[in-house]
Scaffold this active site. Structure first.
Site, PDB file in Angstrom:
ATOM      1  N   LYS A 158      -1.315 -13.914  -2.755  1.00 47.91           N
ATOM      2  CA  LYS A 158      -0.790 -12.715  -2.094  1.00 47.91           C
ATOM      3  C   LYS A 158       0.649 -12.432  -2.506  1.00 47.91           C
ATOM      4  CE  LYS A 158      -1.985 -12.164   2.341  1.00 47.91           C
ATOM      5  NZ  LYS A 158      -2.355 -12.500   3.755  1.00 47.91           N
ATOM      6  N   GLU A 200      -2.678 -18.761  -0.079  1.00 46.30           N
ATOM      7  CA  GLU A 200      -3.213 -19.105   1.246  1.00 46.30           C
ATOM      8  C   GLU A 200      -4.674 -19.469   1.103  1.00 46.30           C
ATOM      9  OE1 GLU A 200      -1.164 -15.754   4.087  1.00 46.30           O
ATOM     10  OE2 GLU A 200      -3.317 -15.859   4.053  1.00 46.30           O
ATOM     11  N   ARG A 291       7.421  -1.969  12.424  1.00 47.62           N
ATOM     12  CA  ARG A 291       7.413  -0.505  12.552  1.00 47.62           C
ATOM     13  C   ARG A 291       6.239  -0.117  13.444  1.00 47.62           C
ATOM     14  NH1 ARG A 291       2.808   0.153   9.664  1.00 47.62           N
ATOM     15  NH2 ARG A 291       2.514  -1.192   7.861  1.00 47.62           N
TER      16      ARG A 291
HETATM   17  P1  ADP Z   1      -1.292  -6.027   3.579  1.00 50.70           P
HETATM   18  O1  ADP Z   1       0.128  -6.282   4.002  1.00 50.70           O
HETATM   19  O2  ADP Z   1      -1.460  -5.663   2.148  1.00 50.70           O
HETATM   20  O3  ADP Z   1      -2.044  -5.153   4.529  1.00 50.70           O
HETATM   21  P2  ADP Z   1      -2.295  -8.399   4.847  1.00 50.70           P
HETATM   22  O4  ADP Z   1      -1.623  -9.702   4.669  1.00 50.70           O
HETATM   23  O5  ADP Z   1      -2.047  -7.665   6.120  1.00 50.70           O
HETATM   24  O6  ADP Z   1      -1.953  -7.466   3.614  1.00 50.70           O
HETATM   25  O7  ADP Z   1      -3.859  -8.567   4.643  1.00 50.70           O
HETATM   26  C1  ADP Z   1      -4.699  -7.452   4.628  1.00 50.70           C
HETATM   27  C2  ADP Z   1      -6.121  -7.899   4.733  1.00 50.70           C
HETATM   28  O8  ADP Z   1      -6.470  -8.786   3.658  1.00 50.70           O
HETATM   29  C3  ADP Z   1      -6.468  -8.676   5.979  1.00 50.70           C
HETATM   30  O9  ADP Z   1      -6.711  -7.841   7.091  1.00 50.70           O
HETATM   31  C4  ADP Z   1      -7.691  -9.438   5.536  1.00 50.70           C
HETATM   32  O10 ADP Z   1      -8.840  -8.621   5.544  1.00 50.70           O
HETATM   33  C5  ADP Z   1      -7.373  -9.785   4.100  1.00 50.70           C
HETATM   34  N1  ADP Z   1      -6.719 -11.112   4.015  1.00 50.70           N
HETATM   35  C6  ADP Z   1      -5.413 -11.377   3.884  1.00 50.70           C
HETATM   36  N2  ADP Z   1      -5.190 -12.715   3.858  1.00 50.70           N
HETATM   37  C7  ADP Z   1      -6.393 -13.316   3.973  1.00 50.70           C
HETATM   38  C8  ADP Z   1      -6.841 -14.693   4.042  1.00 50.70           C
HETATM   39  N3  ADP Z   1      -5.995 -15.707   3.964  1.00 50.70           N
HETATM   40  N4  ADP Z   1      -8.162 -14.896   4.191  1.00 50.70           N
HETATM   41  C9  ADP Z   1      -9.045 -13.878   4.286  1.00 50.70           C
HETATM   42  N5  ADP Z   1      -8.693 -12.582   4.225  1.00 50.70           N
HETATM   43  C10 ADP Z   1      -7.392 -12.304   4.074  1.00 50.70           C
END
Ligand code: ADP
Length: 439
Positions: A158, A200, A291
């Protein structure tokens, strides 16, 4: 109370902010690009100022033009809305340097929470569980392999500065790490001007659960229940609801305690969201969005609160009108995002109504959906006494909603809402992919 506020945004969120400001007696200044001359936010604001050409980089992201406009028009505050500059600490600093009130948390708080790596460290410090993963950024395959093995495959790479589902790669074995690290980092660099990535454990089919927070900047924190945003296409939310069908009172209590601790210790100010992934009764901190969020109306419905009002009040140093120790959740609220499948001009619009129905949108008959911006054109939100009734109400309202001239995703949304798995409430973030073939 302040008299005039600039909205550094466009679309439905700008319209949403104008509405509350009007009720609060605050005059609004809209900024717009040449593509948005006739946009609803431009038309509804008390004053509208053109700040540049259609490209966001030269208009809605133009820090200098926006601040100059705010000062020249005699504004006292700037509301950043969602997206664009809403989590840009540099913009927040410039706003404050110009002597204006920033409707958001301090720039230092944005910095601390905006980077997912430091946010994870902060969450751990306040006793919130995080997904297993790298303690810090990962740059090379040699750093990545031991971390990925310790987490157990699959893992997800990520972007530290990520958002909107960009800069994420799922990896299933050692051999795939090197290439995906490069791809994720390149995508992160291109989208967020920061190529930092971390790793992660990739949870399979978790629920996306988040808590709505409003805090007064002095340690006072109100938690306004949770939202379930598990229906996502390519990690982008499509349907949101409150409460979550997968959160027990015991989980809600544990999540809220952790969140309260974190926001209170940070002396957080304004609206914020803390996001978790949940598997069974376990949950893991994912990130904080410093936000207001697109899906805030479902929380407004179940708590009977105007979140934009409370956000403006606390950021302007006024008393909020909620009692943080006495938030009660009533009934069930669901939101369906209405997305344009291609740009165009609206030739016909019929808006649904009736009890417990709300349509937040920038559309009107003759409005243009520009290719330059986000494809979301509106949100249809309903409220009723329980989930089943809210679902029936949303389906009924989607039937009433007629948009012509611009193709939208109404049929897809109806299919998801009618699906047995969605209706059972027992699903995770994999649901869209599972249903995709039938949509
Ligand atoms: P963004 O900031 O791009 O929205 P997030 O960290 O909020 O990214 O993650 C967005 C989505 O990606 C989550 O709602 C989930 O569906 C998926 N996701 C993120 N991290 C994980 C993880 N460790 N395992 C499974 N799905 C994940």
């Amino acid at each position: 109370m302040i008299k005039r506020l600039l909205i550094a945004n466009r679309g439905e969120i700008a319209v949403r902010i104008i509405r509350t400001c009007r009720e609060l007696g605050i005059e609004t200044v809209a900024v717009y690009s040449t593509a948005d001359r006739d946009a609803l936010h431009t038309r509804l604001a008390d004053i509208a100022v053109c700040i540049g050409p259609p490209k966001s980089a030269q208009s809605y992201l133009s820090v200098g033009a926006i601040i100059t406009t705010a000062v020249r028009t005699g504004c006292e505050a700037v509301h950043p809305g969602v997206g664009f500059l809403s989590e840009n600490s540099n913009f927040a600093r410039e706003v404050q340097k110009a002597g204006l009130i920033w409707i958001g948390p301090d720039p230092e708080t944005i910095d601390l929470l905006g980077d997912k790596v430091t946010a994870r460290e902060t969450a751990l410090k306040y006793g919130l569980p995080v997904t297993p993963g790298s303690p810090g950024p990962i740059a090379t395959k040699d750093e990545a392999i031991p971390v990925a093995r310790a987490c157990g495959y699959p893992v997800i790479i990520k972007a530290a500065s990520g958002g909107g589902g960009k800069g994420m790669r799922i990896v299933w074995k050692d051999e795939e790490l090197e290439e995906n690290l490069k791809i994720a980092s390149r995508e992160a660099e291109a989208n967020f001007a920061d190529g930092t990535v971390y790793i992660e454990k990739y949870l399979q089919n978790p629920r996306h659960v988040e808590l709505q927070v409003i805090a007064d900047g002095k340690g006072g924190v109100a938690i306004l229940g949770e939202r379930d945003c598990s229906v996502q296409k390519n990690h982008q939310k499509l349907i949101e609801e409150s409460p979550s069908p997968g959160v027990t009172p015991e989980m809600r209590k544990r999540m809220s305690e952790g969140a309260r601790n974190l926001f209170s210790s940070l002396k957080y100010r304004g609206a914020g969201t803390i996001e978790f992934l949940a598997v069974g009764n376990e949950f893991f901190f994912m990130e904080v969005n410093a936000r207001i969020q697109v899906e805030h109306p479902v929380s407004e419905f179940v708590t009977g609160t105007d979140l934009i009002r409370e956000q403006i009040l606390v950021c302007c140093g006024e008393h909020w009108t909620i009692d943080p120790d006495n938030i009660t959740l009533t009934g069930w609220s669901i939101e369906a995002r209405i997305n344009a499948l291609s740009p165009g001009k609206v030739t016909r619009l019929e808006v649904p109504g009736g009890p417990g129905v709300r349509f937040d949108s920038f559309l009107y008959n003759g409005a243009t959906v520009s290719p330059h911006y986000d494809s979301m054109v509106g949100k249809l939100i309903v409220h009723d006494s329980d989930r089943h009734r809210a679902l029936e109400r949303l389906l009924r309202a989607l039937d009433e909603l007629k948009i012509e001239g611009v193709p939208v995703n109404i049929v897809t949304q109806k299919k998801i809402l009618s699906n047995a798995v969605f209706r059972s409430g027992q699903f995770g973030t994999g649901i869209y992919a599972q249903l995709e073939a039938s949509l």
